[in-house]
Design a protein around this motif. Structure first.
Motif, PDB file in Angstrom:
ATOM      1  N   SER B  31       0.834  -1.208   0.000  1.00 38.86           N
ATOM      2  CA  SER B  31       0.000   0.000   0.000  1.00 38.86           C
ATOM      3  C   SER B  31       0.874   1.265   0.000  1.00 38.86           C
ATOM      4  O   SER B  31       0.501   2.278  -0.597  1.00 38.86           O
ATOM      5  CB  SER B  31      -0.948  -0.010   1.205  1.00 38.86           C
ATOM      6  N   VAL B  59      -4.209  -9.645  -5.029  1.00 37.13           N
ATOM      7  CA  VAL B  59      -4.376  -9.898  -3.591  1.00 37.13           C
ATOM      8  C   VAL B  59      -5.053 -11.260  -3.427  1.00 37.13           C
ATOM      9  O   VAL B  59      -5.651 -11.785  -4.372  1.00 37.13           O
ATOM     10  CB  VAL B  59      -5.261  -8.801  -2.941  1.00 37.13           C
ATOM     11  N   SER B  60      -4.965 -11.812  -2.221  1.00 35.26           N
ATOM     12  CA  SER B  60      -5.560 -13.142  -2.023  1.00 35.26           C
ATOM     13  C   SER B  60      -7.074 -13.026  -1.840  1.00 35.26           C
ATOM     14  O   SER B  60      -7.826 -13.900  -2.247  1.00 35.26           O
ATOM     15  CB  SER B  60      -4.929 -13.834  -0.816  1.00 35.26           C
ATOM     16  N   ASP B  61      -7.513 -11.930  -1.256  1.00 37.50           N
ATOM     17  CA  ASP B  61      -8.942 -11.769  -0.984  1.00 37.50           C
ATOM     18  C   ASP B  61      -9.440 -10.446  -1.555  1.00 37.50           C
ATOM     19  O   ASP B  61      -9.205  -9.378  -0.999  1.00 37.50           O
ATOM     20  CB  ASP B  61      -9.161 -11.817   0.536  1.00 37.50           C
ATOM     21  N   LYS B  62     -10.129 -10.533  -2.695  1.00 35.37           N
ATOM     22  CA  LYS B  62     -10.578  -9.328  -3.396  1.00 35.37           C
ATOM     23  C   LYS B  62     -11.658  -8.562  -2.646  1.00 35.37           C
ATOM     24  O   LYS B  62     -11.910  -7.389  -2.916  1.00 35.37           O
ATOM     25  CB  LYS B  62     -11.137  -9.707  -4.778  1.00 35.37           C
ATOM     26  N   SER B  63     -12.320  -9.258  -1.701  1.00 33.30           N
ATOM     27  CA  SER B  63     -13.465  -8.611  -1.052  1.00 33.30           C
ATOM     28  C   SER B  63     -13.037  -7.644   0.054  1.00 33.30           C
ATOM     29  O   SER B  63     -13.806  -6.808   0.490  1.00 33.30           O
ATOM     30  CB  SER B  63     -14.399  -9.680  -0.478  1.00 33.30           C
ATOM     31  N   LYS B  64     -11.792  -7.780   0.516  1.00 35.75           N
ATOM     32  CA  LYS B  64     -11.325  -6.859   1.571  1.00 35.75           C
ATOM     33  C   LYS B  64     -11.159  -5.448   1.012  1.00 35.75           C
ATOM     34  O   LYS B  64     -10.756  -5.293  -0.142  1.00 35.75           O
ATOM     35  CB  LYS B  64      -9.963  -7.334   2.107  1.00 35.75           C
ATOM     36  N   PRO B  65     -11.494  -4.424   1.790  1.00 35.62           N
ATOM     37  CA  PRO B  65     -11.310  -3.063   1.275  1.00 35.62           C
ATOM     38  C   PRO B  65      -9.819  -2.757   1.090  1.00 35.62           C
ATOM     39  O   PRO B  65      -9.009  -3.101   1.949  1.00 35.62           O
ATOM     40  CB  PRO B  65     -11.921  -2.171   2.361  1.00 35.62           C
ATOM     41  N   ARG B  66      -9.476  -2.170  -0.047  1.00 34.19           N
ATOM     42  CA  ARG B  66      -8.073  -1.842  -0.343  1.00 34.19           C
ATOM     43  C   ARG B  66      -7.988  -0.369  -0.678  1.00 34.19           C
ATOM     44  O   ARG B  66      -8.004   0.014  -1.863  1.00 34.19           O
ATOM     45  CB  ARG B  66      -7.562  -2.668  -1.537  1.00 34.19           C
ATOM     46  N   ASP B  71     -11.173  -0.297  -7.897  1.00 36.87           N
ATOM     47  CA  ASP B  71     -11.709  -1.666  -7.923  1.00 36.87           C
ATOM     48  C   ASP B  71     -11.277  -2.465  -9.146  1.00 36.87           C
ATOM     49  O   ASP B  71     -10.935  -3.638  -9.042  1.00 36.87           O
ATOM     50  CB  ASP B  71     -13.246  -1.627  -7.896  1.00 36.87           C
ATOM     51  N   ASP B  76      -7.468 -11.515  -8.095  1.00 35.44           N
ATOM     52  CA  ASP B  76      -6.901 -12.568  -7.259  1.00 35.44           C
ATOM     53  C   ASP B  76      -6.141 -13.577  -8.121  1.00 35.44           C
ATOM     54  O   ASP B  76      -5.743 -14.630  -7.658  1.00 35.44           O
ATOM     55  CB  ASP B  76      -7.960 -13.245  -6.385  1.00 35.44           C
TER      56      ASP B  76
END
Lengths: 445, 445
Positions: B31, B59-66, B71, B76
């Motif tokens: 980040s 990223v491993s988990d696309k649903s986590k806020p980044r 978007d 993944d």
């Protein structure tokens, strides 16, 4: 040899054509460069991907004995040497400005990469040299011009190329650091410590360029150019040497747990118009003993860098001498030679930011003023008012008895250099001030 | 984008095609890399000669806020991302070994240059990665893998490329340095100081890799490879952590004007057959307080290099953390991007010297042995004989009263590790020795 796009860069796995070297100058540094090239020829060949071959060594007087150089390599015609077809890289370790400038320009124009250890040349004529290198699409390297063996040009150009540098602050002159360190550890005065430095070979017979800060100013100009992507020359550098530093100044610094170092300080400042500008100066500076630069003793050099993401970095080592300077020169030779063998060019001059150079009066700093004053009611209030009139607040005030009067030592908070200097002028004109013993800047922090 | 031989390399004067970036991992470092690329896009474009354009963030988990990532850039599927035609440089800041190894190899095979901050990966698989980079004629950069923001990979590969390195000695793990420094300044024990480091965020929930020395060992392997032009992996590194260091060890060190640091030590030695070999180890080490490394406190890192011509150099700074690591990563990205825009390749792996790795028992070192012994006539002579039997001479001996017996602290002169270790075994077996409190190596010098 042509600089071809390399199909594969694999040092040590395949050996390419030889790289021709012209060595200009055979003094302390030149002879060490020659020794290392000879002694470690195999190692260098592996690291480059091709052997280094010395085509000639240019000296002013061919009749002087030059141990380590075969007679047939000696020449007093540097201009012909640098233009030879079998020369790829020209190494300039002559010193001076006018003559090396001409030879280096001739070499660049002839399409040769140049490695120089000449701080005065680079600080005075970087733009002209960089333009000539760009035009010929060759490399111009000068790691050895700043702090000899300490890698700092490379790290600023490459390792820190993704960061935003806020300041570069360094002890970049070994002679003055030796003198100040000797004064600090022995309590001796300036003249005595200079004499010791001369006796031990740390100061030259004519120490002017060192003790007046000119050598450090050249390095400051180079560091500021690299850090701030702006052309800065030695003329842009405010410069004050160490000749006025007294044993008493050092003693007073010690008492306050500080030490005095000659620092080259390059920083981005916001000037009084709110614009970002570059301030570059060389002057004696009080720093706390806990600061990493305070522990840099003898003739060692150190460069302290602050960058936005990296934070604080320090590079420390031998900032002068034949072997350390030759180490940096040869590192550059390997770089330039790799590019000749495998293609590519080192990052060249970067001046896109083109920031204005601030008048040094705009620089935020702090003053340590040591003066003799009359010992009567109201003097302190009067003198404090002179600071207040110029918007300067005081951080510490110490008053001691001194003969019939008093000695007053004032440390200010941060203010602009010109306001501080004007206050010192006003103090000098004030009848209650008998004399100003010293005015020394403090590292801001 | 193709890597064409550039007619002119002139950053900031002409802007070339964009350079596509794939970012793998979006934790603390990822980040920060993204933030710096976004915030300083213009600066970076000037320095490179073309803009950086992020093509995707894996990223491993696309649903986590980044925060900071649009978007549409999130994916993944790292393997598809690194192969995209519009990706030129892959930045790996995931961590771990097996998964990043596969993705990085896929990226190199697809002709992408790779920048990684992953010390464990580089220390375990440098050869495989370097071969893949050579085959595809692309760059593999890993400045951030050793001591984060402190430029050391670059200086070893370039600035010191003309010199002969004798040893590299460093404080390369911030967690252990924080703990040892806390013990030194507060007198607290190991457990208490580890707890403080965890509370302040200097130690991870599972501190094993740091306190057992594994993290430092990875960095030692990388440093030794670079310094000695030989393939060295983490398996070649002797490794001893700090978990056995007691408050009493620190106190005794202080008394002798020393401090204890966890050092990574890489050196060329002459083994018992008279051959030159490489010794690489990580262990707690007593160093005099006057040594530059002794002043490296808190979580700071420092690397101390000795080279034949350069002499002693030190590099100091932040060895961990999101921003300092991102600074080093971005410096590498700028380097790789310059090569994409202007042609050329960074110096690759250099292994020509191919020196043998010495068994650690061959390493010359010195021991500080602190033990409880019986207080009777002849004990000192008996125990001294155990050292003499193995050809080890003693530098200092200190005996103190301790309960019913005596405490004996012995510092040896230099001897080989295996002779010293065998002596300690013999001491343990001697009935006059009640217990060995500690055995700590001293910096040789």
């Amino acid at each position: 040899m042509t600089s071809a796009p390399a199909p594969s860069f694999n040092p040590g796995k395949g050996i390419g054509s030889p790289v021709g070297i012209a060595l200009l100058g055979y003094g302390t540094v030149g002879s060490e460069v020659m020794r290392l090239m000879t002694e470690y020829a195999d190692e260098l060949e592996h690291r480059i991907g091709g052997p280094l071959e010395v085509r000639g060594v240019a000296v002013s007087d061919k009749s002087k004995p030059r141990p380590g150089v075969p007679d047939e390599l000696l020449t007093d015609d540097a201009f012909s040497l640098v233009k030879r077809d079998d020369v790829d890289i020209v190494v300039e370790v002559i010193g001076g400005i006018d003559y090396p400038r001409k030879v280096v320009l001739a070499a660049l124009k002839a399409g040769k990469s140049v490695v120089t250890a000449n701080k005065a040349l680079v600080a005075a004529h970087a733009a002209e040299l960089a333009d000539a290198a760009d035009e010929a699409n060759v490399d111009l390297y000068f790691e050895a011009a700043v702090a000899a063996a300490i890698p700092v040009v490379g790290p600023l150009r490459r390792s820190l190329a993704g960061d935003q540098i806020q300041s570069v602050m360094g002890i970049v002159n070994g002679t003055t650091n030796f003198i100040l360190d000797a004064m600090d550890s022995s309590g001796a005065g300036y003249d005595e410590s200079l004499a010791e430095a001369t006796r031990l070979g740390y100061a030259e017979a004519d120490p002017t360029a060192d003790v007046e800060g000119h050598d450090a100013a050249s390095k400051a100009a180079i560091l500021a150019s690299l850090a701030f992507h702006t052309r800065v020359t030695s003329d842009d550098v405010y410069c004050e040497g160490i000749t006025n530093i007294s044993a008493e100044d050092i003693r007073a610094a010690k008492q306050a747990d500080h030490t005095i170092k000659l620092l080259a300080i390059c920083e981005k400042i916001t000037d009084s118009n709110g614009e970002t500008a570059i301030s570059v100066g060389v002057h004696p500076t009080l720093i706390p003993r806990s600061h990493p630069l305070a522990a840099v003793n003898k003739s060692f050099n150190a460069i302290f860098v602050e960058a936005e993401a990296a934070g604080r970095l320090m590079f420390y080592g031998n900032g002068a001498g034949g072997a350390p300077t030759a180490s940096a020169v040869l590192g550059d030779v390997v770089g330039a030679a790799r590019n000749k063998v495998h293609g590519g060019r080192a990052p060249g001059e970067s001046t896109y930011a083109n920031l204005p150079i601030a008048d040094y009066g705009e620089t935020p700093t702090r003053y340590h003023v040591d003066m003799e004053v009359e010992d009567r009611v109201g003097v302190l209030a009067d003198l404090a008012q002179l600071f207040a009139d110029r918007g300067i607040s005081l951080r510490t005030i110490r008053q001691e008895e001194s003969g019939e009067g008093a000695r007053l030592i004032v440390v200010t908070h941060q203010a602009r250099e010109n306001a501080l200097a004007a206050t010192v002028e006003a103090l000098k004109d004030n009848p209650a001030v008998k004399s100003i013993n010293s005015v020394i800047r403090l590292e801001r922090g």
